[in-house]
Design a protein around this motif. Sequence first.
Motif, PDB file in Angstrom:
ATOM      1  N   LYS A   8       0.831  -1.202   0.000  1.00  0.00           N
ATOM      2  CA  LYS A   8       0.000   0.000   0.000  1.00  0.00           C
ATOM      3  C   LYS A   8       0.867   1.254   0.000  1.00  0.00           C
ATOM      4  O   LYS A   8       0.602   2.208  -0.713  1.00  0.00           O
ATOM      5  CB  LYS A   8      -0.929   0.011   1.221  1.00  0.00           C
ATOM      6  N   TYR A   9       1.925   1.241   0.813  1.00  0.00           N
ATOM      7  CA  TYR A   9       2.837   2.393   0.864  1.00  0.00           C
ATOM      8  C   TYR A   9       3.452   2.619  -0.512  1.00  0.00           C
ATOM      9  O   TYR A   9       3.472   3.737  -1.021  1.00  0.00           O
ATOM     10  CB  TYR A   9       3.939   2.161   1.889  1.00  0.00           C
ATOM     11  N   LYS A  10       3.937   1.542  -1.105  1.00  0.00           N
ATOM     12  CA  LYS A  10       4.586   1.635  -2.405  1.00  0.00           C
ATOM     13  C   LYS A  10       3.620   2.171  -3.462  1.00  0.00           C
ATOM     14  O   LYS A  10       3.980   3.039  -4.256  1.00  0.00           O
ATOM     15  CB  LYS A  10       5.122   0.260  -2.807  1.00  0.00           C
ATOM     16  N   GLU A  11       2.392   1.672  -3.452  1.00  0.00           N
ATOM     17  CA  GLU A  11       1.396   2.122  -4.424  1.00  0.00           C
ATOM     18  C   GLU A  11       1.072   3.597  -4.254  1.00  0.00           C
ATOM     19  O   GLU A  11       0.861   4.309  -5.226  1.00  0.00           O
ATOM     20  CB  GLU A  11       0.108   1.307  -4.275  1.00  0.00           C
ATOM     21  N   ASN A  12       1.020   4.078  -3.025  1.00  0.00           N
ATOM     22  CA  ASN A  12       0.627   5.460  -2.758  1.00  0.00           C
ATOM     23  C   ASN A  12       1.771   6.461  -2.844  1.00  0.00           C
ATOM     24  O   ASN A  12       1.546   7.632  -3.097  1.00  0.00           O
ATOM     25  CB  ASN A  12      -0.030   5.570  -1.373  1.00  0.00           C
ATOM     26  N   HIS A  13       2.987   6.030  -2.576  1.00  0.00           N
ATOM     27  CA  HIS A  13       4.086   6.986  -2.455  1.00  0.00           C
ATOM     28  C   HIS A  13       5.201   6.822  -3.476  1.00  0.00           C
ATOM     29  O   HIS A  13       5.945   7.757  -3.720  1.00  0.00           O
ATOM     30  CB  HIS A  13       4.679   6.919  -1.047  1.00  0.00           C
ATOM     31  N   VAL A  14       5.364   5.647  -4.026  1.00  0.00           N
ATOM     32  CA  VAL A  14       6.450   5.409  -4.972  1.00  0.00           C
ATOM     33  C   VAL A  14       5.829   5.139  -6.331  1.00  0.00           C
ATOM     34  O   VAL A  14       5.507   4.015  -6.662  1.00  0.00           O
ATOM     35  CB  VAL A  14       7.325   4.215  -4.537  1.00  0.00           C
ATOM     36  N   THR A  15       5.656   6.199  -7.085  1.00  0.00           N
ATOM     37  CA  THR A  15       5.041   6.052  -8.394  1.00  0.00           C
ATOM     38  C   THR A  15       6.015   6.484  -9.477  1.00  0.00           C
ATOM     39  O   THR A  15       6.918   7.298  -9.234  1.00  0.00           O
ATOM     40  CB  THR A  15       3.759   6.897  -8.518  1.00  0.00           C
ATOM     41  N   ASP A  16       5.818   5.951 -10.664  1.00  0.00           N
ATOM     42  CA  ASP A  16       6.641   6.365 -11.797  1.00  0.00           C
ATOM     43  C   ASP A  16       6.517   7.870 -12.013  1.00  0.00           C
ATOM     44  O   ASP A  16       7.514   8.548 -12.255  1.00  0.00           O
ATOM     45  CB  ASP A  16       6.217   5.625 -13.071  1.00  0.00           C
ATOM     46  N   GLU A  17       5.302   8.383 -11.904  1.00  0.00           N
ATOM     47  CA  GLU A  17       5.072   9.805 -12.127  1.00  0.00           C
ATOM     48  C   GLU A  17       5.875  10.667 -11.149  1.00  0.00           C
ATOM     49  O   GLU A  17       6.524  11.640 -11.547  1.00  0.00           O
ATOM     50  CB  GLU A  17       3.580  10.123 -11.994  1.00  0.00           C
ATOM     51  N   LYS A  18       5.865  10.304  -9.873  1.00  0.00           N
ATOM     52  CA  LYS A  18       6.626  11.074  -8.882  1.00  0.00           C
ATOM     53  C   LYS A  18       8.124  10.985  -9.158  1.00  0.00           C
ATOM     54  O   LYS A  18       8.855  11.965  -8.998  1.00  0.00           O
ATOM     55  CB  LYS A  18       6.305  10.590  -7.471  1.00  0.00           C
ATOM     56  N   PHE A  19       8.582   9.800  -9.556  1.00  0.00           N
ATOM     57  CA  PHE A  19       9.996   9.615  -9.881  1.00  0.00           C
ATOM     58  C   PHE A  19      10.400  10.528 -11.037  1.00  0.00           C
ATOM     59  O   PHE A  19      11.365  11.282 -10.942  1.00  0.00           O
ATOM     60  CB  PHE A  19      10.267   8.146 -10.216  1.00  0.00           C
ATOM     61  N   TRP A  20       9.644  10.476 -12.139  1.00  0.00           N
ATOM     62  CA  TRP A  20      10.005  11.276 -13.315  1.00  0.00           C
ATOM     63  C   TRP A  20       9.874  12.770 -13.026  1.00  0.00           C
ATOM     64  O   TRP A  20      10.711  13.561 -13.481  1.00  0.00           O
ATOM     65  CB  TRP A  20       9.158  10.873 -14.525  1.00  0.00           C
ATOM     66  N   ASN A  21       8.848  13.161 -12.270  1.00  0.00           N
ATOM     67  CA  ASN A  21       8.699  14.576 -11.921  1.00  0.00           C
ATOM     68  C   ASN A  21       9.908  15.084 -11.141  1.00  0.00           C
ATOM     69  O   ASN A  21      10.409  16.181 -11.387  1.00  0.00           O
ATOM     70  CB  ASN A  21       7.426  14.807 -11.109  1.00  0.00           C
ATOM     71  N   LYS A  22      10.373  14.288 -10.197  1.00  0.00           N
ATOM     72  CA  LYS A  22      11.530  14.681  -9.383  1.00  0.00           C
ATOM     73  C   LYS A  22      12.781  14.792 -10.260  1.00  0.00           C
ATOM     74  O   LYS A  22      13.533  15.762 -10.149  1.00  0.00           O
ATOM     75  CB  LYS A  22      11.753  13.656  -8.268  1.00  0.00           C
ATOM     76  N   LEU A  23      12.994  13.822 -11.139  1.00  0.00           N
ATOM     77  CA  LEU A  23      14.184  13.876 -11.996  1.00  0.00           C
ATOM     78  C   LEU A  23      14.152  15.077 -12.927  1.00  0.00           C
ATOM     79  O   LEU A  23      15.173  15.731 -13.126  1.00  0.00           O
ATOM     80  CB  LEU A  23      14.335  12.591 -12.807  1.00  0.00           C
ATOM     81  N   VAL A  24      12.997  15.364 -13.491  1.00  0.00           N
ATOM     82  CA  VAL A  24      12.903  16.501 -14.406  1.00  0.00           C
ATOM     83  C   VAL A  24      13.071  17.818 -13.638  1.00  0.00           C
ATOM     84  O   VAL A  24      13.793  18.703 -14.068  1.00  0.00           O
ATOM     85  CB  VAL A  24      11.562  16.467 -15.176  1.00  0.00           C
ATOM     86  N   LYS A  25      12.431  17.910 -12.480  1.00  0.00           N
ATOM     87  CA  LYS A  25      12.478  19.152 -11.700  1.00  0.00           C
ATOM     88  C   LYS A  25      13.870  19.438 -11.133  1.00  0.00           C
ATOM     89  O   LYS A  25      14.345  20.564 -11.150  1.00  0.00           O
ATOM     90  CB  LYS A  25      11.464  19.097 -10.565  1.00  0.00           C
ATOM     91  N   PHE A  26      14.525  18.397 -10.598  1.00  0.00           N
ATOM     92  CA  PHE A  26      15.800  18.611  -9.909  1.00  0.00           C
ATOM     93  C   PHE A  26      17.003  17.995 -10.627  1.00  0.00           C
ATOM     94  O   PHE A  26      18.098  17.982 -10.081  1.00  0.00           O
ATOM     95  CB  PHE A  26      15.721  18.039  -8.482  1.00  0.00           C
ATOM     96  N   GLY A  27      16.786  17.476 -11.833  1.00  0.00           N
ATOM     97  CA  GLY A  27      17.843  16.772 -12.551  1.00  0.00           C
ATOM     98  C   GLY A  27      19.145  17.534 -12.670  1.00  0.00           C
ATOM     99  O   GLY A  27      20.214  17.013 -12.386  1.00  0.00           O
TER     100      GLY A  27
END
Length: 121
Positions: A8-27
């Motif tokens: 449940k934690y993984k489904e709610n907090h670790v998403t592909d979208e959040k990963f890519w957003n972070k890389l693009v924003k702070f890359g």
Amino acid sequence: MKKDSWNKYKENHVTDEKFWNKLVKFGKQIGEKTVYYSLLLYYTAKSPTVPKSSKMIIVGALSYLIFPVDAIPDFIPVVGLADDSAVIAAAVYKVFQHIDDHIKNQAKEKLASVFGDTSDS
């Protein structure tokens, strides 16, 4: 954390979208090497041959990268992303034996497609 709770934690907090957003924003701020290492972890986690124990290390590291509140908040210039980089590097070290040439090539291709040609760096 129990298996159901972890899922449940993984489904709610670790998403592909959040990963890519972070890389693009702070890359650019976290640097090419940390972005590349993050991509190595991302693609390693997707591999069906990687054991669950290694995937848990990867999910933990990528969660730390994604989660906005960590030991040193990301908005603090320079040092705010240093702890994220250290966690990512440590995770790569722990799962390195599962990173094959195919995964390395996927990470390099994605790095180039998202951030431009980095071969001269």
